[in-house]
Scaffold this motif. Structure first.
Motif, PDB file in Angstrom:
ATOM      1  N   LEU A   7       0.822  -1.496  -0.192  1.00  0.00           N
ATOM      2  CA  LEU A   7       0.389   0.220   0.336  1.00  0.00           C
ATOM      3  C   LEU A   7       1.134   1.263   0.258  1.00  0.00           C
ATOM      4  O   LEU A   7       0.498   2.718  -0.445  1.00  0.00           O
ATOM      5  CB  LEU A   7      -1.409  -0.019   1.040  1.00  0.00           C
ATOM      6  CG  LEU A   7      -2.127   1.278   0.694  1.00  0.00           C
ATOM      7  CD1 LEU A   7      -2.969   1.258   0.097  1.00  0.00           C
ATOM      8  CD2 LEU A   7      -2.809   0.950   2.407  1.00  0.00           C
ATOM      9  N   ALA A   8       1.880   0.820   1.052  1.00  0.00           N
ATOM     10  CA  ALA A   8       3.051   2.522   1.080  1.00  0.00           C
ATOM     11  C   ALA A   8       3.403   2.731  -0.217  1.00  0.00           C
ATOM     12  O   ALA A   8       3.611   3.869  -1.130  1.00  0.00           O
ATOM     13  CB  ALA A   8       3.903   2.358   1.764  1.00  0.00           C
ATOM     14  N   GLN A   9       4.202   1.685  -1.211  1.00  0.00           N
ATOM     15  CA  GLN A   9       4.229   1.621  -2.534  1.00  0.00           C
ATOM     16  C   GLN A   9       3.314   2.042  -3.771  1.00  0.00           C
ATOM     17  O   GLN A   9       3.892   2.869  -4.714  1.00  0.00           O
ATOM     18  CB  GLN A   9       5.158  -0.081  -2.886  1.00  0.00           C
ATOM     19  CG  GLN A   9       6.482  -0.059  -2.032  1.00  0.00           C
ATOM     20  CD  GLN A   9       6.965  -1.263  -2.607  1.00  0.00           C
ATOM     21  OE1 GLN A   9       6.215  -2.472  -2.658  1.00  0.00           O
ATOM     22  NE2 GLN A   9       8.121  -1.753  -2.667  1.00  0.00           N
ATOM     23  N   ILE A  10       1.994   1.586  -3.823  1.00  0.00           N
ATOM     24  CA  ILE A  10       1.169   2.351  -4.856  1.00  0.00           C
ATOM     25  C   ILE A  10       1.070   3.267  -3.938  1.00  0.00           C
ATOM     26  O   ILE A  10       0.734   4.592  -5.265  1.00  0.00           O
ATOM     27  CB  ILE A  10      -0.136   0.938  -4.573  1.00  0.00           C
ATOM     28  CG1 ILE A  10       0.286   0.477  -4.310  1.00  0.00           C
ATOM     29  CG2 ILE A  10      -1.422   2.390  -4.784  1.00  0.00           C
ATOM     30  CD1 ILE A  10      -1.253  -0.754  -4.448  1.00  0.00           C
ATOM     31  N   THR A  37       8.944   7.463   8.873  1.00  0.00           N
ATOM     32  CA  THR A  37       9.022   7.653   7.045  1.00  0.00           C
ATOM     33  C   THR A  37       7.518   8.558   7.074  1.00  0.00           C
ATOM     34  O   THR A  37       6.741   7.738   5.345  1.00  0.00           O
ATOM     35  CB  THR A  37       9.419   6.130   6.655  1.00  0.00           C
ATOM     36  OG1 THR A  37       8.185   5.156   7.307  1.00  0.00           O
ATOM     37  CG2 THR A  37      10.500   5.859   6.534  1.00  0.00           C
ATOM     38  N   LEU A  38       6.430   8.395   8.609  1.00  0.00           N
ATOM     39  CA  LEU A  38       5.204   8.580   7.829  1.00  0.00           C
ATOM     40  C   LEU A  38       4.887  10.115   8.684  1.00  0.00           C
ATOM     41  O   LEU A  38       5.239   9.741   9.533  1.00  0.00           O
ATOM     42  CB  LEU A  38       5.047   7.718   8.530  1.00  0.00           C
ATOM     43  CG  LEU A  38       2.826   8.208   8.000  1.00  0.00           C
ATOM     44  CD1 LEU A  38       2.638   8.214   6.169  1.00  0.00           C
ATOM     45  CD2 LEU A  38       1.690   7.262   8.188  1.00  0.00           C
ATOM     46  N   GLU A  39       4.126  10.995   7.950  1.00  0.00           N
ATOM     47  CA  GLU A  39       4.406  12.316   8.814  1.00  0.00           C
ATOM     48  C   GLU A  39       3.054  12.066   8.561  1.00  0.00           C
ATOM     49  O   GLU A  39       2.310  13.094   6.927  1.00  0.00           O
ATOM     50  CB  GLU A  39       4.921  13.329   8.453  1.00  0.00           C
ATOM     51  CG  GLU A  39       5.493  14.533   9.388  1.00  0.00           C
ATOM     52  CD  GLU A  39       5.525  14.570  10.918  1.00  0.00           C
ATOM     53  OE1 GLU A  39       5.183  15.635  10.903  1.00  0.00           O
ATOM     54  OE2 GLU A  39       6.865  13.594  11.004  1.00  0.00           O
ATOM     55  N   TYR A  59      15.353   9.030   5.662  1.00  0.00           N
ATOM     56  CA  TYR A  59      14.567   7.613   4.744  1.00  0.00           C
ATOM     57  C   TYR A  59      14.011   7.845   3.780  1.00  0.00           C
ATOM     58  O   TYR A  59      13.409   6.474   2.871  1.00  0.00           O
ATOM     59  CB  TYR A  59      13.963   6.369   6.123  1.00  0.00           C
ATOM     60  CG  TYR A  59      15.310   6.252   6.906  1.00  0.00           C
ATOM     61  CD1 TYR A  59      16.352   5.910   7.447  1.00  0.00           C
ATOM     62  CD2 TYR A  59      15.137   7.256   8.320  1.00  0.00           C
ATOM     63  CE1 TYR A  59      17.061   5.448   8.339  1.00  0.00           C
ATOM     64  CE2 TYR A  59      15.444   7.156   9.322  1.00  0.00           C
ATOM     65  CZ  TYR A  59      16.595   5.960   9.615  1.00  0.00           C
ATOM     66  OH  TYR A  59      17.783   5.815  10.994  1.00  0.00           O
ATOM     67  N   GLY A  60      13.102   9.090   3.287  1.00  0.00           N
ATOM     68  CA  GLY A  60      11.754   9.227   2.724  1.00  0.00           C
ATOM     69  C   GLY A  60      10.393   8.976   3.429  1.00  0.00           C
ATOM     70  O   GLY A  60      11.117   8.568   4.099  1.00  0.00           O
ATOM     71  N   GLY A  61      10.083   8.824   2.378  1.00  0.00           N
ATOM     72  CA  GLY A  61       8.588   8.610   3.404  1.00  0.00           C
ATOM     73  C   GLY A  61       7.775   9.744   2.759  1.00  0.00           C
ATOM     74  O   GLY A  61       7.787   9.816   1.511  1.00  0.00           O
TER      75      GLY A  61
END
Length: 92
Positions: A7-10, A37-39, A59-61
């Protein structure tokens, strides 16, 4: 059922117009609280640019706008995505 990574990649590889509120709700339910990696950003503000810079320099996100810190998904009004692009100085 889709796993968290899929789901995160999508979401990472989708155009903003292709992202659905259901996808966001599922991701928030799977992840829970913010992570490295999630804000979550409850509203449109200049702090979005700071959050993006922090993610880019680590790390990206994902930065999810219209998701509050208590994980309530409020959605965004029409026209907010171009505003976010302006804050980030990106061409839309």
């Amino acid at each position: 059922m889709m796993n968290l990574v899929s789901l995160a990649q999508i979401l990472l590889h989708s155009a903003p117009s292709q992202v659905t509120i259901d996808q966001i709700r599922r991701l928030v339910a799977m992840v829970g609280t913010e992570s490295p990696t999630l804000e979550y950003k409850g509203d449109m503000s200049t702090s979005i640019a700071k959050a993006v810079a922090a993610l880019v320099n680590t790390y990206g996100g994902l930065v999810l706008v219209a998701v509050t810190d208590d994980r309530r998904v409020t959605g965004v009004k029409e026209g907010v995505l171009p505003e976010i692009g302006q804050v980030l100085s990106l061409d839309q």
